[in-house]
Structure formats: structure tokens, C-alpha cells
Design a protein around this motif. Structure first.
Motif, PDB file in Angstrom:
ATOM      1  N   THR A 106      -9.985 -69.878  15.813  1.00 54.87           N
ATOM      2  CA  THR A 106      -9.828 -70.839  14.701  1.00 54.87           C
ATOM      3  C   THR A 106     -10.929 -71.689  14.560  1.00 54.87           C
ATOM      4  O   THR A 106     -11.325 -71.990  13.496  1.00 54.87           O
ATOM      5  N   LEU A 107     -11.376 -72.367  15.755  1.00 58.93           N
ATOM      6  CA  LEU A 107     -12.268 -73.558  15.467  1.00 58.93           C
ATOM      7  C   LEU A 107     -13.821 -72.857  15.121  1.00 58.93           C
ATOM      8  O   LEU A 107     -14.575 -73.227  14.465  1.00 58.93           O
ATOM      9  N   MET A 108     -13.876 -71.498  15.809  1.00 57.58           N
ATOM     10  CA  MET A 108     -15.275 -70.837  15.215  1.00 57.58           C
ATOM     11  C   MET A 108     -15.131 -70.555  13.827  1.00 57.58           C
ATOM     12  O   MET A 108     -16.368 -70.797  13.038  1.00 57.58           O
ATOM     13  N   THR A 109     -14.249 -70.015  13.198  1.00 54.26           N
ATOM     14  CA  THR A 109     -14.065 -69.797  11.627  1.00 54.26           C
ATOM     15  C   THR A 109     -14.243 -71.126  10.886  1.00 54.26           C
ATOM     16  O   THR A 109     -15.087 -71.332  10.132  1.00 54.26           O
ATOM     17  N   VAL A 110     -13.585 -72.077  11.385  1.00 52.23           N
ATOM     18  CA  VAL A 110     -13.882 -73.553  10.770  1.00 52.23           C
ATOM     19  C   VAL A 110     -15.274 -74.091  10.707  1.00 52.23           C
ATOM     20  O   VAL A 110     -15.897 -74.531   9.817  1.00 52.23           O
ATOM     21  N   THR A 111     -15.865 -73.792  12.055  1.00 52.79           N
ATOM     22  CA  THR A 111     -17.207 -74.275  12.026  1.00 52.79           C
ATOM     23  C   THR A 111     -18.069 -73.747  11.388  1.00 52.79           C
ATOM     24  O   THR A 111     -18.972 -74.215  10.845  1.00 52.79           O
ATOM     25  N   VAL A 112     -18.127 -72.315  11.311  1.00 52.95           N
ATOM     26  CA  VAL A 112     -18.951 -71.651  10.379  1.00 52.95           C
ATOM     27  C   VAL A 112     -18.619 -71.959   8.789  1.00 52.95           C
ATOM     28  O   VAL A 112     -19.867 -72.284   8.313  1.00 52.95           O
ATOM     29  N   ALA A 113     -17.515 -72.401   8.494  1.00 56.30           N
ATOM     30  CA  ALA A 113     -17.445 -72.784   7.119  1.00 56.30           C
ATOM     31  C   ALA A 113     -17.702 -74.072   7.017  1.00 56.30           C
ATOM     32  O   ALA A 113     -18.181 -74.296   5.646  1.00 56.30           O
ATOM     33  N   LEU A 114     -18.023 -74.966   7.864  1.00 53.21           N
ATOM     34  CA  LEU A 114     -18.606 -76.220   7.959  1.00 53.21           C
ATOM     35  C   LEU A 114     -20.073 -76.422   8.049  1.00 53.21           C
ATOM     36  O   LEU A 114     -20.572 -77.432   8.377  1.00 53.21           O
ATOM     37  N   LEU A 115     -20.836 -75.229   7.975  1.00 60.92           N
ATOM     38  CA  LEU A 115     -22.399 -75.637   8.415  1.00 60.92           C
ATOM     39  C   LEU A 115     -22.948 -76.047   6.940  1.00 60.92           C
ATOM     40  O   LEU A 115     -22.484 -75.487   5.779  1.00 60.92           O
ATOM     41  N   ARG A 116     -23.745 -76.924   7.154  1.00 61.66           N
ATOM     42  CA  ARG A 116     -24.389 -77.405   5.979  1.00 61.66           C
ATOM     43  C   ARG A 116     -25.543 -76.523   5.350  1.00 61.66           C
ATOM     44  O   ARG A 116     -25.875 -76.766   4.297  1.00 61.66           O
ATOM     45  N   SER A 117     -26.116 -75.527   6.419  1.00 58.57           N
ATOM     46  CA  SER A 117     -26.973 -74.604   5.789  1.00 58.57           C
ATOM     47  C   SER A 117     -26.524 -73.255   6.180  1.00 58.57           C
ATOM     48  O   SER A 117     -25.873 -73.091   7.159  1.00 58.57           O
ATOM     49  N   PRO A 118     -27.174 -72.279   5.627  1.00 58.07           N
ATOM     50  CA  PRO A 118     -26.872 -70.831   6.048  1.00 58.07           C
ATOM     51  C   PRO A 118     -27.422 -70.543   7.404  1.00 58.07           C
ATOM     52  O   PRO A 118     -28.512 -71.059   7.852  1.00 58.07           O
ATOM     53  N   ILE A 119     -26.814 -69.503   8.223  1.00 57.17           N
ATOM     54  CA  ILE A 119     -27.404 -69.214   9.487  1.00 57.17           C
ATOM     55  C   ILE A 119     -28.692 -68.676   9.207  1.00 57.17           C
ATOM     56  O   ILE A 119     -28.896 -67.706   8.253  1.00 57.17           O
ATOM     57  N   PRO A 120     -29.616 -69.106   9.948  1.00 61.18           N
ATOM     58  CA  PRO A 120     -31.209 -68.560   9.887  1.00 61.18           C
ATOM     59  C   PRO A 120     -31.139 -67.067   9.945  1.00 61.18           C
ATOM     60  O   PRO A 120     -30.387 -66.459  10.757  1.00 61.18           O
ATOM     61  N   ALA A 121     -32.232 -66.476   9.270  1.00 58.11           N
ATOM     62  CA  ALA A 121     -32.314 -64.937   9.618  1.00 58.11           C
ATOM     63  C   ALA A 121     -32.359 -64.386  10.758  1.00 58.11           C
ATOM     64  O   ALA A 121     -32.183 -63.367  11.344  1.00 58.11           O
ATOM     65  N   HIS A 122     -33.156 -65.252  11.733  1.00 55.64           N
ATOM     66  CA  HIS A 122     -33.135 -64.620  13.060  1.00 55.64           C
ATOM     67  C   HIS A 122     -32.037 -64.816  14.034  1.00 55.64           C
ATOM     68  O   HIS A 122     -31.866 -64.373  15.085  1.00 55.64           O
ATOM     69  N   MET A 163     -17.371 -85.099   9.976  1.00 59.03           N
ATOM     70  CA  MET A 163     -15.657 -85.066   9.808  1.00 59.03           C
ATOM     71  C   MET A 163     -15.364 -85.569   8.372  1.00 59.03           C
ATOM     72  O   MET A 163     -14.347 -85.320   8.004  1.00 59.03           O
ATOM     73  N   ALA A 164     -16.471 -86.257   7.771  1.00 61.22           N
ATOM     74  CA  ALA A 164     -16.105 -86.663   6.290  1.00 61.22           C
ATOM     75  C   ALA A 164     -15.959 -85.581   5.401  1.00 61.22           C
ATOM     76  O   ALA A 164     -15.517 -85.545   4.161  1.00 61.22           O
ATOM     77  N   ALA A 165     -16.526 -84.101   5.808  1.00 59.70           N
ATOM     78  CA  ALA A 165     -16.246 -82.893   5.097  1.00 59.70           C
ATOM     79  C   ALA A 165     -14.574 -82.906   4.470  1.00 59.70           C
ATOM     80  O   ALA A 165     -14.311 -82.352   3.699  1.00 59.70           O
ATOM     81  N   TRP A 166     -13.842 -83.458   5.850  1.00 58.66           N
ATOM     82  CA  TRP A 166     -12.354 -83.312   5.513  1.00 58.66           C
ATOM     83  C   TRP A 166     -11.814 -84.173   4.339  1.00 58.66           C
ATOM     84  O   TRP A 166     -10.560 -84.086   4.095  1.00 58.66           O
ATOM     85  N   GLU A 167     -12.736 -85.063   3.837  1.00 52.67           N
ATOM     86  CA  GLU A 167     -12.286 -85.862   2.862  1.00 52.67           C
ATOM     87  C   GLU A 167     -12.267 -85.224   1.446  1.00 52.67           C
ATOM     88  O   GLU A 167     -12.287 -85.909   0.297  1.00 52.67           O
ATOM     89  N   SER A 174     -12.270 -74.601   0.771  1.00 51.50           N
ATOM     90  CA  SER A 174     -12.961 -73.466   1.299  1.00 51.50           C
ATOM     91  C   SER A 174     -12.761 -73.114   2.629  1.00 51.50           C
ATOM     92  O   SER A 174     -13.005 -72.128   3.110  1.00 51.50           O
ATOM     93  N   VAL A 175     -12.583 -74.029   3.863  1.00 49.85           N
ATOM     94  CA  VAL A 175     -12.078 -73.981   4.912  1.00 49.85           C
ATOM     95  C   VAL A 175     -10.905 -73.114   5.095  1.00 49.85           C
ATOM     96  O   VAL A 175     -10.807 -72.135   5.882  1.00 49.85           O
ATOM     97  N   ILE A 176      -9.880 -73.520   4.284  1.00 49.88           N
ATOM     98  CA  ILE A 176      -8.547 -72.865   4.095  1.00 49.88           C
ATOM     99  C   ILE A 176      -8.783 -71.297   3.679  1.00 49.88           C
ATOM    100  O   ILE A 176      -8.282 -70.280   4.405  1.00 49.88           O
ATOM    101  N   GLN A 177      -9.599 -71.244   2.901  1.00 45.90           N
ATOM    102  CA  GLN A 177     -10.039 -69.562   2.341  1.00 45.90           C
ATOM    103  C   GLN A 177     -10.669 -69.041   3.566  1.00 45.90           C
ATOM    104  O   GLN A 177     -10.203 -67.777   3.596  1.00 45.90           O
ATOM    105  N   ALA A 178     -11.386 -69.617   4.319  1.00 42.83           N
ATOM    106  CA  ALA A 178     -12.147 -68.881   5.411  1.00 42.83           C
ATOM    107  C   ALA A 178     -11.247 -68.396   6.479  1.00 42.83           C
ATOM    108  O   ALA A 178     -10.895 -67.551   7.182  1.00 42.83           O
TER     109      ALA A 178
END
Length: 195
Positions: A106-122, A163-167, A174-178
Motif C-alpha cells: 500500500t505504501l509503495m502504491t501511495v508513494t509512486v502516486a506522490l512522486l513529483r516527477s516521472p520515474i527516469p527512463a534509466h 505531506m501537504a499533498a494530503w491537503e 489520484s492516490v485513492i484511484q491508484a
């Protein structure tokens, strides 16, 4: 934390529904519209007045939370990933191995949903998820992570939102959807069991 002074406020809008009336304060930051509904006109006007005062004072607004900096709760000073690791560690000694796996997923999914930038190509997305699930949120194995996994976890720590993302209601949605979808995008959420 990104801020802006480009703020526009509109009059409070009123929606007369069949069951209740809703009063919605609307404002715009850098061209993005924000809304906050209230059940009474007085509450809506009070909130709008706070936004007006902040604007007249020349106060910066957070583009993450949409609120004036004076409204910040301090959540913007805490990184989500750091919080999630602390949470996983707090549960570790008092939960079963199966529950630890559920929490890590669950924390893995939420963390990926809360990334500020896309995962780099490498970095392969599956590699990032594995690093989080198997090491980042595993108290026992975290310090045994191989160098490439440590590199991924350091990148995640630098690139997760505060943590301000939760506000931000849109971000929470988007996290709930993930969480409610499998990794392949199909419906089928995970169960999150508390200790």
C-alpha cells in the motif's frame, strides 16, 4: 515548495440542490482553478475573506495546497517518503508478516502516486516498486539494500511530495484511484489492515 502571487478571486457561487444548498469559494492560481464548498454562506464568506486579506497583504500562495502560506499546517516541511518509512517502522514490531506485506504494498502504491516527477527512463517502474516494497518499507532489510536499490530509494526520497499533498483534494483523489487499481490498471484495490 512552489508558490505564486498570481491569484484571482471570484464571488462565492451558490448551488441550490434538492437536499441542500452549497456555497463554493472559487479562486485561481497561475491559471488553475480551485474550489472549496461550504454548507453556509457565512462560512464561505469568512474563508473567502481570509483569501482576500492574504492577497492584499501580498502573501504568496502554495501551488500544492492552493492556500496562502500563512495557512500552511507545517505538513510542507515533512517529506511523504520519510513519513511513510517511519510509519512502516512503527508498525513493524507489532504486526504479522502478512500485514507487513500489505502495508508495504500500500505504501509503495501511495508513494509512486506522490512522486513529483516521472520515474527516469534509466529506472524501470517495476524496479522502483520492488525497491520500495522489498527494502524501503522493510525495516529488517532496508540496510541490506544493494547499491542500485539504494540509488533508487535516494531518488524517491528526493522526489516525493511533502505531506501537504494530503491537503489537496485532487491529489488525494489520484492516490485513492491508484490504490483502487491493480498495477495493470484494472480495478481491484488492496486491503489495508491496521494493526
Amino acid at each position: 515548495m512552489e508558490t505564486t502571487y498570481n491569484v484571482k478571486l471570484w464571488k462565492t457561487s451558490v448551488y441550490n440542490g434538492t437536499r441542500k444548498t452549497t456555497y463554493t469559494v472559487r479562486w485561481e492560481l497561475d491559471g488553475k482553478e480551485w474550489r472549496q464548498p461550504f454548507v453556509t454562506a457565512a462560512l464561505a464568506e469568512s474563508f473567502r475573506a481570509e483569501l482576500v486579506v492574504a492577497t492584499r497583504r501580498g502573501e504568496a500562495f502554495s501551488t500544492a495546497t492552493s492556500r496562502p502560506l500563512s495557512h500552511q499546517t507545517g505538513a510542507d516541511n515533512t517529506n511523504w517518503y520519510a513519513f511513510a518509512v517511519t510509519f512502516a517502522d512503527a508498525l513493524w514490531g507489532r504486526t504479522s508478516a502478512n500485514n507487513r506485506k500489505v502495508v508495504a504494498k500500500t505504501l509503495m502504491t501511495v508513494t509512486v502516486a506522490l512522486l513529483r516527477s516521472p520515474i527516469p527512463a534509466h529506472m524501470a517502474p517495476v524496479g522502483v516498486r520492488t525497491a520500495l516494497r522489498e527494502y524501503g518499507f522493510n525495516t529488517k532489510k532496508r540496510h541490506q539494500a544493494p547499491p542500485e536499490t539504494l540509488m533508487i530509494l535516494k531518488w524517491v526520497a528526493r522526489n516525493t511530495m511533502s505531506m501537504a499533498a494530503w491537503e489537496d483534494p485532487a491529489r488525494v483523489e489520484s492516490v485513492i484511484q491508484a490504490i483502487s487499481r491493480k498495477l495493470d490498471g484494472n480495478p481491484g484495490g488492496r486491503e489495508f489492515r491496521q494493526a
